[in-house]
Scaffold this active site. Structure first.
Site, PDB file in Angstrom:
ATOM      1  N   HIS A 188      -1.472  -3.721  13.158  1.00 21.47           N
ATOM      2  CA  HIS A 188      -1.646  -4.726  14.209  1.00 21.47           C
ATOM      3  C   HIS A 188      -1.535  -4.045  15.573  1.00 21.47           C
ATOM      4  CE1 HIS A 188      -1.187  -8.309  11.550  1.00 21.47           C
ATOM      5  NE2 HIS A 188      -0.452  -7.484  10.822  1.00 21.47           N
ATOM      6  N   TYR A 246       6.551  -5.383   5.025  1.00 23.04           N
ATOM      7  CA  TYR A 246       7.030  -5.423   6.408  1.00 23.04           C
ATOM      8  C   TYR A 246       8.541  -5.519   6.439  1.00 23.04           C
ATOM      9  CZ  TYR A 246       2.366  -6.413   8.302  1.00 23.04           C
ATOM     10  OH  TYR A 246       1.056  -6.340   8.669  1.00 23.04           O
ATOM     11  N   TYR A 267      -1.179  -5.394   0.991  1.00 23.18           N
ATOM     12  CA  TYR A 267      -0.154  -6.313   0.490  1.00 23.18           C
ATOM     13  C   TYR A 267      -0.785  -7.640   0.068  1.00 23.18           C
ATOM     14  CZ  TYR A 267      -0.111  -8.007   5.400  1.00 23.18           C
ATOM     15  OH  TYR A 267      -0.447  -8.470   6.646  1.00 23.18           O
ATOM     16  N   ARG A 301      -4.386  -8.311   1.524  1.00 22.16           N
ATOM     17  CA  ARG A 301      -4.864  -7.840   2.817  1.00 22.16           C
ATOM     18  C   ARG A 301      -5.226  -6.365   2.718  1.00 22.16           C
ATOM     19  NH1 ARG A 301      -4.288  -9.306   7.628  1.00 22.16           N
ATOM     20  NH2 ARG A 301      -6.435  -8.616   7.567  1.00 22.16           N
ATOM     21  N   HIS A 340      -3.841  -2.333   7.189  1.00 24.92           N
ATOM     22  CA  HIS A 340      -4.160  -2.523   8.609  1.00 24.92           C
ATOM     23  C   HIS A 340      -2.933  -2.279   9.469  1.00 24.92           C
ATOM     24  CE1 HIS A 340      -2.602  -6.396   7.173  1.00 24.92           C
ATOM     25  NE2 HIS A 340      -2.062  -6.496   8.376  1.00 24.92           N
TER      26      HIS A 340
HETATM   27 FE   LIG Z   1      -0.342  -7.689   8.626  1.00 26.67          FE
END
Ligand SMILES: [Fe+3]
Lengths: 180, 242
Positions: B161, B107, B146, B156, B159
């Site tokens: 959000h 991110y 990640y 995770r 995905h």
């Molecule tokens: Fe996330």
């Protein structure tokens, strides 16, 4: 069949904050107040990765929304505030205190603001309401549903330029959260 | 003043949403309320909600591959679907916000420090409005998986959000869109926090060959369904003709 809720995760601040998010009303609006507070966790620690969202009627108790049965106010009142918490868990919203909104049986509800809190560690938003200590809350039908010894967690206290409303997610003085 | 006729939003069946206290996801431990939630009968404030429109959008907000001078790394994808209420009615002209990691699972956030490179051409943030059919469309790149610290060797699943509003405070929803057949589903407590298996599957997008663009992008379909409303009298029925 509804889509399930998932947490906003730790990185919501890249996507959700808006520059004017905390400004439900522009600077200089008559009656504008700042509502500020801290979001804290069960250890009393500030929550630095939460988002506080607010929804409310205007100063006359009207919504600029087609489902207000009195008719949409038509005044462009956004009614919505959004503020991420900072490193100290603090948020702030500039708004006006809403007017009384009609409730069940046509009886007025005390002035209130609906609040969603979203954060890492919250798989689903939690919902609460802000009431105001200098308004008459005695006949409010929603407050009446809340155990008396916990009602104070929903009542914002006066400050120099508005009100203080802290959110305690868990533990001592835990804020009352609603199932809507 | 007589009773207000208000829409009412149906409660979702048990198991649709995750519990706030979920042992598998460590961050819930100090953040879930321990007191029971108080049932709030929906009133005017709950059946209205923010209607956030075009003023919120920049021109390229729905194309995450064109927000910089260069193109981001990764697999270009089109993500499209409809925002619907529980009665399958489209939610029109409604704000949809997304945020995501880059192709390597990183991110663009100062708190994300795992050793996968940032992409100077990718912010991972998008916004759009639904159209008259409730449809939204984003062009983006497929996010990478990640790691995180929840449990030993935790990852995770890939995905995106999603944040949506509907038309009422009761309908506010933040969720995550997943990709078909992700091998990481089995060990992910956030995905698995949804008790109902069928509800959990509704968070997985569908590969959509029809919407792919030849020589350009793959496509995934992800519909988002919000709570439905039924028109009903909010309080006791008033006498007729009053
Ligand atoms: Fe996330």
């Amino acid at each position: 069949m509804s889509t399930p809720s998932q947490t906003v995760g730790p990185f919501l601040s890249i996507g959700l904050p808006w520059e004017d998010g905390p400004e439900v009303v522009p600077a200089g609006t008559p009656g504008a107040v700042w509502i500020r507070g801290t979001v804290s966790d069960g250890a009393g620690q500030p929550v630095p990765d939460a988002l506080v969202e607010t929804w409310q009627a205007d100063a006359d108790g009207r919504f600029d929304h087609p489902d207000d049965p009195r008719g949409a106010a038509g005044n462009g009142f956004r009614g919505f505030g959004r503020c991420p918490t900072d490193s100290g868990g603090q948020y702030q919203i500039r708004t006006v205190v809403p007017g009384a909104v009609p409730g069940a049986g046509g009886l007025p509800q005390a002035p209130h603001i609906d609040v969603s809190v979203l954060a890492r560690g919250l798989l689903h938003r939690v919902v609460t309401r802000i009431y105001f200590e200098d308004k008459d809350n005695s006949a409010d039908q929603v407050l009446a549903l809340v155990p008396e010894d916990r009602r104070h967690t929903l009542i914002a206290t006066k400050t120099e330029d508005g009100y203080r409303f802290d959110v305690r997610l868990q533990g001592e003085g835990e804020t009352v959260f609603f199932d809507v | 003043m007589g009773d207000l006729r208000l829409p009412r939003y149906a409660r979702d069946p048990d198991g649709t949403h995750p519990p706030l206290d979920y042992a598998g996801y460590g961050s819930t431990k100090l953040r879930h309320p321990k007191q029971p939630l108080v049932l709030l009968p929906q009133q005017l404030t709950e059946v209205t909600g923010p209607l956030l429109g075009p003023g919120r959008l920049g021109e390229l907000d729905n194309d995450l591959t064109r927000q910089h001078a260069g193109e981001p790394q990764g697999q270009r994808i089109i993500v499209t679907g409809r925002l619907l209420d529980g009665d399958a009615r489209p939610v029109r002209n409604s704000l949809v916000e997304i945020w995501q990691a880059n192709a390597g699972g990183r991110y663009k956030h100062t708190g994300d420090r795992w050793p996968s490179p940032l992409d100077p051409n990718f912010d991972g943030v998008g916004r759009t409005l639904t159209d008259d059919d409730g449809r939204y469309t984003f062009t983006t790149i497929k996010p990478g998986a990640y790691p995180w610290k929840n449990h030993d060797n935790a990852w995770r699943p890939a995905h995106i959000h999603f944040s949506v509003f509907g038309t009422a405070f009761t309908q506010r929803l933040v969720t995550q869109m997943y990709f078909p057949d992700d091998p990481l589903f089995g060990q992910d407590p956030i995905f698995n926090s949804i008790p109902d298996e069928k509800a959990r599957q509704r968070m997985i997008s569908r590969f959509d060959l029809d919407r792919t663009e030849a020589n350009w992008a793959l496509a995934y379909q992800f519909d988002i369904v919000l709570r439905g409303r039924d028109a009903s009298v909010f309080e006791d029925e008033e006498e007729e003709d009053e």
